[in-house]
Every structure is written in C-alpha cells, then in structure tokens.
Design a protein around this motif. Structure first.
Motif, mmCIF file in Angstrom:
data_model
loop_
_atom_site.group_PDB
_atom_site.id
_atom_site.type_symbol
_atom_site.label_atom_id
_atom_site.label_comp_id
_atom_site.label_asym_id
_atom_site.label_seq_id
_atom_site.Cartn_x
_atom_site.Cartn_y
_atom_site.Cartn_z
ATOM 1 N N PHE A 30 -14.661 14.019 29.536
ATOM 2 C CA PHE A 30 -14.143 12.908 30.336
ATOM 3 C C PHE A 30 -13.309 13.329 31.537
ATOM 4 O O PHE A 30 -13.220 12.592 32.512
ATOM 5 N N VAL A 31 -12.677 14.488 31.500
ATOM 6 C CA VAL A 31 -11.854 14.937 32.623
ATOM 7 C C VAL A 31 -12.620 15.951 33.473
ATOM 8 O O VAL A 31 -12.785 15.767 34.671
ATOM 9 N N VAL A 32 -13.136 17.008 32.840
ATOM 10 C CA VAL A 32 -13.780 18.090 33.589
ATOM 11 C C VAL A 32 -15.191 17.686 34.031
ATOM 12 O O VAL A 32 -15.487 17.644 35.224
ATOM 13 N N GLU A 33 -16.065 17.367 33.058
ATOM 14 C CA GLU A 33 -17.465 17.076 33.388
ATOM 15 C C GLU A 33 -17.600 15.846 34.282
ATOM 16 O O GLU A 33 -18.377 15.837 35.229
ATOM 17 N N GLN A 34 -16.854 14.773 33.963
ATOM 18 C CA GLN A 34 -16.961 13.540 34.760
ATOM 19 C C GLN A 34 -16.002 13.536 35.950
ATOM 20 O O GLN A 34 -15.956 12.568 36.695
ATOM 21 N N ASN A 35 -15.238 14.602 36.106
ATOM 22 C CA ASN A 35 -14.349 14.770 37.247
ATOM 23 C C ASN A 35 -13.402 13.592 37.433
ATOM 24 O O ASN A 35 -13.275 13.041 38.522
ATOM 25 N N CYS A 36 -12.754 13.178 36.323
ATOM 26 C CA CYS A 36 -11.809 12.056 36.352
ATOM 27 C C CYS A 36 -10.428 12.557 35.954
ATOM 28 O O CYS A 36 -10.241 13.046 34.839
ATOM 29 N N GLN A 114 -20.066 2.471 29.665
ATOM 30 C CA GLN A 114 -20.559 2.892 30.964
ATOM 31 C C GLN A 114 -21.848 2.106 31.206
ATOM 32 O O GLN A 114 -22.671 1.940 30.306
ATOM 33 N N SER A 115 -21.991 1.572 32.408
ATOM 34 C CA SER A 115 -23.073 0.632 32.701
ATOM 35 C C SER A 115 -24.459 1.156 32.348
ATOM 36 O O SER A 115 -25.301 0.404 31.859
ATOM 37 N N TYR A 116 -24.702 2.441 32.551
ATOM 38 C CA TYR A 116 -26.042 2.966 32.271
ATOM 39 C C TYR A 116 -26.370 2.942 30.777
ATOM 40 O O TYR A 116 -27.524 3.101 30.383
ATOM 41 N N LEU A 117 -25.355 2.710 29.921
ATOM 42 C CA LEU A 117 -25.567 2.667 28.469
ATOM 43 C C LEU A 117 -25.638 1.241 27.910
ATOM 44 O O LEU A 117 -25.686 1.057 26.694
ATOM 45 N N THR A 118 -25.675 0.232 28.791
ATOM 46 C CA THR A 118 -25.680 -1.164 28.348
ATOM 47 C C THR A 118 -26.814 -1.443 27.361
ATOM 48 O O THR A 118 -26.602 -2.043 26.309
ATOM 49 N N LEU A 134 -15.419 -0.806 38.156
ATOM 50 C CA LEU A 134 -15.202 0.637 38.185
ATOM 51 C C LEU A 134 -13.971 0.993 37.357
ATOM 52 O O LEU A 134 -12.914 0.391 37.514
ATOM 53 N N GLU A 135 -14.142 1.959 36.471
ATOM 54 C CA GLU A 135 -13.027 2.543 35.724
ATOM 55 C C GLU A 135 -13.075 4.031 36.007
ATOM 56 O O GLU A 135 -14.069 4.690 35.682
ATOM 57 N N ASP A 136 -12.028 4.557 36.643
ATOM 58 C CA ASP A 136 -11.996 5.961 37.052
ATOM 59 C C ASP A 136 -13.229 6.340 37.870
ATOM 60 O O ASP A 136 -13.790 7.424 37.725
ATOM 61 N N GLY A 137 -13.684 5.399 38.718
ATOM 62 C CA GLY A 137 -14.805 5.650 39.611
ATOM 63 C C GLY A 137 -16.177 5.561 38.956
ATOM 64 O O GLY A 137 -17.179 5.842 39.599
ATOM 65 N N ILE A 138 -16.220 5.156 37.667
ATOM 66 C CA ILE A 138 -17.491 5.088 36.943
ATOM 67 C C ILE A 138 -17.779 3.621 36.585
ATOM 68 O O ILE A 138 -16.908 2.946 36.042
#
Length: 146
Positions: A30-36, A114-118, A134-138
């Motif tokens: 959530f922090v490193v991979e998603q850059n949040c 996350q919207s793509y998982l709806t 948007l939450e943390d840009g996602i």
C-alpha cells in the motif's frame, strides 16, 4: 504440495513476528508498490481481526476486519505481488466473510473497494453505495453486503 492455512487472530493474539510480517506486507503493497504516502499502520490495528493466508510458513494474502458504529468493515486486502493470479484473493475474501459471519452474524459489511475490483466484490454479494472517489490518488467505491 504447498501447505496452505487460513488464520484469523485478534491483534492481542498475534506474536510480535506475526505482527511485523503483517505490517511489512501492508507497507510493501500500500505504501511502496502503490506509491501512497499515508499512515498505513493506525490505531484501528489495536482492536482488529487479522485474516492471513499462510503458505509454506509465508504470508501470501491478508485482510483486516474491524467494527464501527455502522457495522463491520474489512480492508487492507492484499495478495503479495509474486502470488497474484493464483486465486488467493477469492480464498482470502471467502475466509474474511466466514470469520465475519461467525463473529458478527447479521451485521452489514462495509468496504472501500478499489474501483477496478467492483465486479470481484459484487461476486460475493457486495453492492456499490457511492460514486467513485479518489482515496490516496486511487479510484474507490464504497460497497456494502447486507
């Protein structure tokens, strides 16, 4: 043959090494991979249930369950990067919903998907109850399962 285990523990039941493994996996995704940049470990962790899928003594999937005034929530859903596409997400959510049903029967279950998982969550009976935001840009959508 891989040994897989689904494990549900309250924060107070986790060994220090288990808690560190959870926080390491969550921070990695959530922090490193998603850059949040956000407070990934928070006070909700004090009174939460931690659902872990463990394979060959390694954490491969995880989610956190917690209660609030409007019902049960789960989040911080992850499958470690090199295990994605193996059906572990479905295994994890089935385990999360089973744990919720055992401990909090009849409660509505809330998620910020996350919207793509709806459609993935809809396959478990979740329905969208918000517009996309948007939450943390996602992009996310609030969903509920009654």
């Amino acid at each position: 043959m891989a040994m897989m285990e689904l494990n549900v523990k309250h924060t107070s039941e986790l060994a220090p090494i288990e808690l560190v493994e959870i926080f390491e996996a969550r921070t990695s995704v959530f922090v490193v991979e998603q850059n949040c940049a956000y407070q990934e470990v928070d006070r909700t962790d004090f009174d939460a249930l931690h659902v872990r899928v463990i394979e060959n003594h390694q954490l491969v999937a995880y989610a956190r369950i917690y209660l609030s005034q409007d019902g049960v929530h789960f989040g911080r859903v992850l499958v470690v990067s090199d295990e994605r596409g193996n059906g572990l997400g479905r295994t994890l959510i089935e385990g999360v919903l089973e744990a919720i049903q055992e401990r909090f029967p009849g409660q509505p279950v809330h998620i910020q998907a996350q919207s793509y998982l709806t459609s993935f969550y809809a396959s478990f009976g979740f329905e969208a109850v918000s517009d996309e935001y948007l939450e943390d840009g996602i992009p996310h959508i609030d969903m509920v399962k009654m």
